[in-house]
Design an enzyme around this catalytic site. Sequence first.
Site, PDB file in Angstrom:
ATOM      1  N   GLY A 263      -2.076  16.034   4.034  1.00 38.04           N
ATOM      2  CA  GLY A 263      -1.552  14.918   4.813  1.00 38.04           C
ATOM      3  C   GLY A 263      -0.196  15.227   5.423  1.00 38.04           C
ATOM      4  O   GLY A 263       0.015  15.061   6.620  1.00 38.04           O
ATOM      5  N   ALA A 264       0.726  15.680   4.571  1.00 38.12           N
ATOM      6  CA  ALA A 264       2.078  15.922   5.045  1.00 38.12           C
ATOM      7  C   ALA A 264       2.855  16.703   4.001  1.00 38.12           C
ATOM      8  O   ALA A 264       2.390  16.851   2.873  1.00 38.12           O
ATOM      9  CB  ALA A 264       2.793  14.603   5.330  1.00 38.12           C
ATOM     10  N   MET A 265       4.048  17.177   4.401  1.00 43.81           N
ATOM     11  CA  MET A 265       4.835  18.009   3.503  1.00 43.81           C
ATOM     12  C   MET A 265       6.302  17.622   3.563  1.00 43.81           C
ATOM     13  O   MET A 265       6.862  17.487   4.649  1.00 43.81           O
ATOM     14  CB  MET A 265       4.621  19.486   3.883  1.00 43.81           C
ATOM     15  N   GLU A 266       6.901  17.497   2.389  1.00 44.26           N
ATOM     16  CA  GLU A 266       8.240  16.914   2.253  1.00 44.26           C
ATOM     17  C   GLU A 266       9.399  17.890   2.425  1.00 44.26           C
ATOM     18  O   GLU A 266      10.489  17.633   1.904  1.00 44.26           O
ATOM     19  CB  GLU A 266       8.348  16.268   0.862  1.00 44.26           C
ATOM     20  N   ASN A 267       9.229  19.009   3.164  1.00 43.53           N
ATOM     21  CA  ASN A 267      10.323  19.971   3.366  1.00 43.53           C
ATOM     22  C   ASN A 267      11.653  19.243   3.577  1.00 43.53           C
ATOM     23  O   ASN A 267      11.721  18.282   4.329  1.00 43.53           O
ATOM     24  CB  ASN A 267      10.041  20.826   4.595  1.00 43.53           C
ATOM     25  N   HIS A 299       5.695   8.242   1.153  1.00 40.43           N
ATOM     26  CA  HIS A 299       5.525   9.264   0.110  1.00 40.43           C
ATOM     27  C   HIS A 299       6.442  10.469   0.362  1.00 40.43           C
ATOM     28  O   HIS A 299       7.190  10.878  -0.529  1.00 40.43           O
ATOM     29  CB  HIS A 299       4.063   9.704   0.074  1.00 40.43           C
ATOM     30  N   GLU A 300       6.402  11.005   1.564  1.00 36.29           N
ATOM     31  CA  GLU A 300       7.211  12.210   1.841  1.00 36.29           C
ATOM     32  C   GLU A 300       8.699  11.861   1.788  1.00 36.29           C
ATOM     33  O   GLU A 300       9.504  12.647   1.294  1.00 36.29           O
ATOM     34  CB  GLU A 300       6.839  12.827   3.189  1.00 36.29           C
ATOM     35  N   HIS A 303       9.909  11.708  -1.779  1.00 34.13           N
ATOM     36  CA  HIS A 303      10.082  13.032  -2.390  1.00 34.13           C
ATOM     37  C   HIS A 303      11.524  13.529  -2.298  1.00 34.13           C
ATOM     38  O   HIS A 303      11.925  14.412  -3.045  1.00 34.13           O
ATOM     39  CB  HIS A 303       9.188  14.063  -1.698  1.00 34.13           C
TER      40      HIS A 303
END
Length: 867
Positions: A263-267, A299-300, A303
């Site tokens: 879905g996505a990434m919290e970089n 959500h991201e 994080h």
Amino acid sequence: MTTQEKSTNQTKFRTDYKAPDYTVSSLYLEFDLKATQTRVLQKAQYHRVGANNELWLDGVNQTLLCINVNGLPFSDYEMSELGLTLKNLPAEFELHIETEIDPQNNTSLEGLYLSDGAYCTQCEAEGFRKITYFQDRPDVLTKYTVKVIADKAFTHLLSNGNKIESGELADGRHFSTWQDPYNKPSYLFALVAGDFDVLHDNFKTRSGRDVKLELFVDKGNLDKADHAMASLKRAMKWDEERFNLEYDLDIYMIVAVDFFNMGAMENKGLNVFNSKCVLANQATATDRDYHTIESIVGHEYFHNWTGNRVTCQDWFQLSLKEGLTVFRDQEFSSDIGSRALNRIDAVKVMRGPQFSEDAGPMAHPIRPEKVIEMNNFYTVTVYDKGSEVIRMMHTILGEENFQKGMQLYIERHDGTAATCDDFVKSMQDASNIDLSLFSKWYSQSGTPELAVEREFNDADKTLTLTVSQFTPATQDQSDKSPLHIPIALELISPEGKSQPLVIDGNKVERVINLTDARQKFIFENIAKDTSVVFLEDFSAPCKVKFEQSLAELITIVKYARSDFSKWDAMQRIMVDALKAGIDNGTQLNEEIVALFRYLLTSNVKDLALLSELLTLPSFDTVASDYHPIPVDAITEQLHAVKSFLATTLLSDIAARYQTLSENGDLDATSIATRALKGRLLDYLAAADWQDVESELETQFISDNMTNSLNALSASCENKRTSHESLLERFKDKWRHDVLVLDKWLALKGRLKGDNTTNAIRAMFESGEVDITNPNRVRALLMSYCMFNPQSFHARNGEGYRLLTDLLIKLDKINPQNAARLITPLLSFKRHTDERQLHVKAQLQRLADLPDLSPDLFEKVSNALNGA
Ligand code: TRP
Ligand code: ZN
């Protein structure tokens, strides 16, 4: 031996954790971006913190061009397929490494790759090692400075943190340099270079700092960016209010890309999102899409504290950040939307995919003990059961203690890599509530079963509930022991009134704690025929065996204080009724028809909840009570009961339908109205209501995607004669919008009929579906495998063969995606012998392949070992 011999397909164990011998105080990276030959330069300051003078650096799929230590060429190293061992190193040194990589031919979507012409990275869990040689493990944190060089056609050059410099270079190239002031592990590194449209906004934090918000989308998509931006601002505000957590950088960027595995990434400071989790407007996105986007953006963002500021010591601790962050995003959605509906969604995931994972060959505790491929452990167990475990702590401690525990956890571990034990310890220390037995939830896999016996004593007006717990053995773990299980309860008097819970003369607030294998709870002052809402709001991720009469369940549907528990009772009623039909040919009870009529004509305020109450259990929900699963009988019974209810109650359904109006707005009431409209329209289509064709057409052509798709799907599900032409019109109208076409693919995947399997095969073979894009593949295949049981589980095994043929192709392109799509083959033990043989033959085909990826290897070998 100081460095473990590393090889692919090797099992790694949680208990083998060793702290690194060297740590990195700062890291400089320079990228000279070219499609097939990107140069990566790194300069890292190392110093020894352990006993050994050897250093293992992970690195794959790259060409090593140069390696210097303290400015001098270095040759005292060994190279393997998985990395380098540097030997006889000094205690302090600067390492300089230059490598070359090939983003254009990286179809794995891990490391640095090209997504439709834009460079982007995905490093979690172990993708950084595809970019350069590094200790690619989450407990090595350092400060990154990153210079990105590319052709000027790539107008935006992005990385984590703040931009400190940018400028022009020769040959039509330019650069930007970014510095992230916070220490971070390699999995949070990100780089993006592309030509985007940007939506700008800003947010003032509670303490008064200004944060720039930037959302990067493909050119021409700005009209679909507002909702994600608004969601981000809501998330930032909510985290301040509920968790007392404020954003910590001056800029927050989100980039939407079309090729993405999850879905996505919290970089840190630079989230990368699957475009389907960002882009939305009324014409193209359903209400559910809007909701998904809001929760993933949340959500991201969440994080940033639970994952980034406090990260994980090792990947076995993944649930430390994921379980907790899912809990936080669920609370966000529940606080700003409907708590009951969010709970229903979460419980569907638990009782469906999670219970099935726990019962299959990939069973693992929320903190796994052994892993071959880490990508295989981004699971519903780690995420969703992980969140349930956090939720149980919240239930046991209460909001105030829980928040104290959160503050203590962050105070103790900010800027470091922590463990699940650290989290539980903070919760325990802040609340003074003993969580030692509770912590077994982290190490024990499997789904506990609660059995409830009840006894009413007329003389002293007591109700005794004897509750026992039992966790069946799982493939990974045979011995199980009792857990600490918080059980929420409501007792409802025959008049429909909630009763106080009194035990030993003391009033109990909602929750009793089961800690033994078997315990008695005696409730005082109880009237005869009191109804019991057991495990209210699904207060623990367990199965329940408790005999409850139809009358008792109907009382719960009508009077329970928890809307979730009303829905839960309704599902129980319908599962029991469907099973009675399947097993004994029993007709639907008149009381159930009356209950539907009561609901249809009731003034339940929340129409979205009403729509859920009127929805029959899914195929999977019914199937979970059977062994082996009678695939055709369940499908047919679901169809028969739906048609029966629809025809019997046609006038009530039509009357209610005609009262519903909304004008496409996005407020909760309009969304709920559309949900009920869609539900009822499906019944009307099933009952062949006289006006149904014109109503389907009206909704289909509306400029609201929820209404339009509900109509199309009602037509398809009920195989109306119009469905083929509607599908064609939809495809034609949206031929330029791949995300909308995914909805069309999903409908094609679940079309009932003998042709579906061949039609899907043809769509892949003709290239109509781009097999390199996970969104396309998943839209079509997931709906086929999960929502088309009669085709996928066809007795000739053709469904299994189709999936396997595609997995073989996909494994070469994108093993992570292949491994996620194999899931429906893993639960073969729940099926008839005939079907089991077909699945095992397909799994064996995979096992026999010469270069099966570690991703598929781990799942296929576990499945065959358990067979
Ligand atoms: N950490 C990401 C999330 O919460 C998950 C993720 C995104 C991921 N992309 C990935 C995990 C690729 C493994 C591989 O939601
Ligand atoms: Zn996450």
